[in-house]
Each structure stands twice: as structure tokens, then as C-alpha cells.
Write a protein that holds these residues in place. Sequence first.
Motif, mmCIF file in Angstrom:
data_model
loop_
_atom_site.group_PDB
_atom_site.id
_atom_site.type_symbol
_atom_site.label_atom_id
_atom_site.label_comp_id
_atom_site.label_asym_id
_atom_site.label_seq_id
_atom_site.Cartn_x
_atom_site.Cartn_y
_atom_site.Cartn_z
ATOM 1 N N ILE A 207 0.891 -1.083 -0.067
ATOM 2 C CA ILE A 207 0.182 0.185 -0.018
ATOM 3 C C ILE A 207 0.953 1.335 -0.074
ATOM 4 C CG2 ILE A 207 -1.541 1.431 1.526
ATOM 5 C CD1 ILE A 207 -2.747 -1.157 2.235
ATOM 6 N N LEU A 208 1.803 1.343 0.747
ATOM 7 C CA LEU A 208 2.704 2.511 0.855
ATOM 8 C C LEU A 208 3.452 2.464 -0.366
ATOM 9 C CD1 LEU A 208 4.084 2.062 4.579
ATOM 10 C CD2 LEU A 208 2.896 3.834 3.616
ATOM 11 N N LYS A 209 3.878 1.361 -1.037
ATOM 12 C CA LYS A 209 4.691 1.717 -2.359
ATOM 13 C C LYS A 209 3.731 2.081 -3.313
ATOM 14 C CE LYS A 209 7.443 -1.783 -3.245
ATOM 15 N NZ LYS A 209 8.084 -3.085 -3.704
ATOM 16 N N MET A 210 2.503 1.780 -3.397
ATOM 17 C CA MET A 210 1.784 2.316 -4.485
ATOM 18 C C MET A 210 1.234 3.696 -3.942
ATOM 19 S SD MET A 210 -1.184 -0.652 -5.653
ATOM 20 C CE MET A 210 -1.968 -1.113 -3.854
ATOM 21 N N LEU A 211 0.842 4.069 -2.871
ATOM 22 C CA LEU A 211 0.782 5.505 -2.576
ATOM 23 C C LEU A 211 1.762 6.300 -3.202
ATOM 24 C CD1 LEU A 211 -1.274 7.296 -1.230
ATOM 25 C CD2 LEU A 211 0.168 7.233 0.740
ATOM 26 N N THR A 212 3.197 6.016 -2.756
ATOM 27 C CA THR A 212 4.267 6.861 -3.055
ATOM 28 C C THR A 212 4.325 6.867 -4.677
ATOM 29 O OG1 THR A 212 5.432 6.406 -1.108
ATOM 30 C CG2 THR A 212 6.779 7.242 -2.802
ATOM 31 N N ALA A 213 4.370 5.775 -5.332
ATOM 32 C CA ALA A 213 4.446 5.724 -6.718
ATOM 33 C C ALA A 213 3.339 6.415 -7.416
ATOM 34 C CB ALA A 213 4.683 4.179 -7.202
ATOM 35 N N SER A 214 2.102 6.536 -6.954
ATOM 36 C CA SER A 214 0.911 7.039 -7.885
ATOM 37 C C SER A 214 1.135 8.495 -7.424
ATOM 38 C CB SER A 214 -0.385 6.397 -7.448
ATOM 39 O OG SER A 214 -0.346 6.588 -5.747
ATOM 40 N N ASN B 282 -0.980 14.304 4.330
ATOM 41 C CA ASN B 282 -1.420 14.271 5.624
ATOM 42 C C ASN B 282 -1.272 13.075 6.444
ATOM 43 O OD1 ASN B 282 -1.898 17.139 6.471
ATOM 44 N ND2 ASN B 282 -3.838 17.127 5.101
ATOM 45 N N VAL B 283 -1.556 12.101 5.560
ATOM 46 C CA VAL B 283 -1.716 10.579 6.132
ATOM 47 C C VAL B 283 -0.416 10.022 6.259
ATOM 48 C CG1 VAL B 283 -1.948 9.121 4.169
ATOM 49 C CG2 VAL B 283 -3.344 8.607 6.197
ATOM 50 N N VAL B 284 0.746 10.223 5.806
ATOM 51 C CA VAL B 284 1.752 9.635 5.970
ATOM 52 C C VAL B 284 2.661 10.919 6.531
ATOM 53 C CG1 VAL B 284 1.662 7.864 4.477
ATOM 54 C CG2 VAL B 284 2.488 10.145 3.394
ATOM 55 N N ASP B 285 2.474 12.027 6.773
ATOM 56 C CA ASP B 285 3.234 13.191 7.405
ATOM 57 C C ASP B 285 4.513 13.391 6.245
ATOM 58 O OD1 ASP B 285 3.597 15.405 8.968
ATOM 59 O OD2 ASP B 285 4.987 14.012 10.257
ATOM 60 N N ASN B 286 4.107 13.653 4.972
ATOM 61 C CA ASN B 286 4.986 13.885 4.117
ATOM 62 C C ASN B 286 5.180 15.448 3.833
ATOM 63 O OD1 ASN B 286 6.148 14.529 1.327
ATOM 64 N ND2 ASN B 286 6.451 12.240 1.223
ATOM 65 N N LYS B 287 5.798 16.294 4.357
ATOM 66 C CA LYS B 287 5.952 17.850 4.349
ATOM 67 C C LYS B 287 5.828 18.321 2.845
ATOM 68 C CE LYS B 287 7.878 21.817 5.777
ATOM 69 N NZ LYS B 287 9.192 22.512 6.451
ATOM 70 N N GLU B 288 6.609 17.574 1.899
ATOM 71 C CA GLU B 288 6.704 17.957 0.434
ATOM 72 C C GLU B 288 5.432 17.858 -0.195
ATOM 73 O OE1 GLU B 288 9.166 16.912 -3.656
ATOM 74 O OE2 GLU B 288 9.667 15.625 -1.735
ATOM 75 N N TRP B 289 4.672 16.717 -0.053
ATOM 76 C CA TRP B 289 3.494 16.382 -0.686
ATOM 77 C C TRP B 289 2.436 17.534 -0.116
ATOM 78 C CZ3 TRP B 289 2.730 10.376 -0.190
ATOM 79 C CH2 TRP B 289 3.513 10.042 -0.954
ATOM 80 N N LYS B 290 2.387 17.738 1.194
ATOM 81 C CA LYS B 290 1.296 18.572 1.635
ATOM 82 C C LYS B 290 1.699 19.970 0.914
ATOM 83 C CE LYS B 290 2.187 17.569 5.986
ATOM 84 N NZ LYS B 290 1.911 17.463 7.443
ATOM 85 N N GLU B 291 3.158 20.556 0.848
ATOM 86 C CA GLU B 291 3.341 21.757 0.203
ATOM 87 C C GLU B 291 2.981 21.733 -1.287
ATOM 88 O OE1 GLU B 291 7.448 22.210 1.233
ATOM 89 O OE2 GLU B 291 7.115 23.158 3.218
#
Length: 398
Positions: A214-221, A274-283
Amino acid sequence: MKEIIQQKIDLIADCIFEKIKKTDENEKKSYGLYTGDYGVLLFLLYYSRYKKNENYAALSEKYAERLLNQLIMVKSHTFCKGFSGILYLFEWMKENDIIYFDTVDVQSSLDKFLIKHMMKNLNQKNHDFLHGALGVGLYFVKKASNIDSIQKLIDFLYKESEKDLENQIFKWESEIEIETKNIQVYNLSISHGISSIIIFLSRLIKIGMCDVKILKMLTASVNYVLSQKIDYTKFGSFFPNFIIISSPQSISQSRLAWCYGDLGIGIAIWQAGNVVDNKEWKEKGLEVLLQSTKRRTFTESLVRDAGICHGSAGIAMIYRRMYLETKNEEFKEASQFWINQTLNYSSFEDGVAGYKFFLQNKLDCDYSFLMGISGIGLVLISFLTEDMQTWDEMLLLS
């Protein structure tokens, strides 16, 4: 402005109650959440709570009882028109103490029906949120039930993704109709495409299903969507609606809307961050959404009516969601602007509550949640009462 909104909400309710009175119970109906009677019911029950009026509450509950007695007439499994959307609505209403629909006696049969059709969709490689397997999966995630079926959907998405492992990119092919031709695309949208997959994966993580796949798919998508960013100064949007596989250089501006374009994509990236606390994605999600608030002319927005799907009420709803989450005043001001536009679109003497909508390239009346006045009414009530707009989770916004 407050009085104008109050009057418009009341007029919408009056139009809907009048239509229900005139509708023959044997008349052919659409029962779905997005496009049918259950979306209308959502507005009526929400309106009754807003008005604190026993007469309205009684009328709405009587309508709910009628629909529940006709539940056997629902033939579809989809989130848009069928059981997965309707049952999701039941769960939301129970959580929010609005009304309780007792489906215990038929729950096992309904789950079997949904699983059967979800598996059929998977065999057809149809992961579409509105009309395919993903809508069923989101309902099961909401209930945290049928985990085996959720896992089959996860495995399907992983297997069917096109993988660029070197660049950590996954993408999914789908089909859309353009000028009567079926075209293969990578669809970026929240309504039918990869943004809805990102939100599905984010919801899995929220309920504790957080394995490596799931984490791999989320990051890659998310990586894939971000890789499709286009020149805003040239095109007027950060992303296209989709990428045509046979013609990847054929790019055009996407509309400002819930269904397609920057708003749904920005929301998906924001939620994933938000769900994985990734600051770059949030920004990056915030950058897309904040820049979109500046698109206000027709040329910039391509907005032609007031509905939630591709109109002004949907835009106001999204900016209000972002204001609730960020307290950024730019979102608040943008939401107010699009509320005003929504009121301005109520200008048709032969419309419903003054509204008509572009449906299949022609203006028509519509009472539904996604396309019509029920959705507009919900947006206006939440704006007026300054509530938490929790119903927008049924549109993947929260």
C-alpha cells in the motif's frame, strides 16, 4: 447575503418537497446517492436538522421510509447509482446521528451482491470510483469490513499498475469516451482516475491497513501525478485532465471543478501528505490549490453552472474544506466568491429554484446531489451555519 442564502435554501427545499408530492410511487426512479433519490434524501434530512422543524423532519423521514421500502428496486452496485454509495450514506447518517437505517437482516445478502459485482469489475479491469470496483472498496473501508475483498482490490491495483521501478512511478490505464470514440488514457481525476486511487490508499492507511504494498503504491502514484505537472503560465492549470496514451503530447487546460482538474488532484496529494506526514506532498497540494483560487473568469475556470460536479458549488465546497483544514484566509475568501457565483447562477425562470445545469451539452433541470439542487443546498447550508461539512467525505474530500 445571509438572508439571500437562507431564502435560496428554503426555495430549494420547497422545490424538492413539491416534486416528491407530485411523483407517482410507481414511476421509474433513479435511487443512487449521486444521481438519484438517496442524494435528495441526504439534503432533506440535513435541511430538516438545519431548520429544527418537526414538520420538515416528519416529511423527510416519511420519504426515507418510502425509499427504504423500495430498496429492492436498486439494481446497481456502484457508488454513483447503486448500493455502495447508498450504504455508505447509511453509515454516515448513523455516525452523525441523523437517522438510522436498519439493514441487519439483509446486510449479508448486500455484501455478497457487492462482492460479486466488485469481482466482476476487477475481471473487466474496471477500477473506476463512480462506476466500478473502487466505489465498493471505499464502502468496505468505511465499515472496516470484508477485509478479504479489500485485499483483493489492493492486489488487483498492484498487479494492474504500470510500474517504472527506477523512478518509483505507478500508473493505471483506463478508458474514456471522446467524441463517441473510446480512448485509452491515464486519467488523473478524482471522479474516475488516479486521484481517487490515491485517496483510497490514504484511507486504507487511516484504518490501519498500512503494509509495504500500500505504501509503495501510494508513493509511486503520487510521484506519477506530480510528474505530469504542466506549465501553468502556458496552459492555465497545473495538470491536464488525463494523458492520452496514443498522443501523450496532446495537452490542454483542465477545468476548475470537483470532477476533473487541479482541485481533485490537489486534494488527493494533500490527503496523501497528511496521512503519511510527508511535508513535500502537503506543500505541493497546497501550492496547486492556492494557485487555483486565482482562476475566476470563465476563460480561466471554464465554469458554466452551479452544480457540485463541475460547477461553482463544488468549487466553494472544496475551498471551504481546505479552509477548515488550514485556516488559510485565501481559501475562505475563495469559497465566499464561489458561493456568490452559485447564487448568481440562479437566474432561470423555468429552472428549479432558479437553476439549470449543463447536462450532455444542454441546459436542463436537476434535483440530484452531484449535478443538481440537492448538492447546492448542502453546500449553502454548511456555508451559512459554518458547520464542519462532514458530508463531503462522500465526495472523497475528508
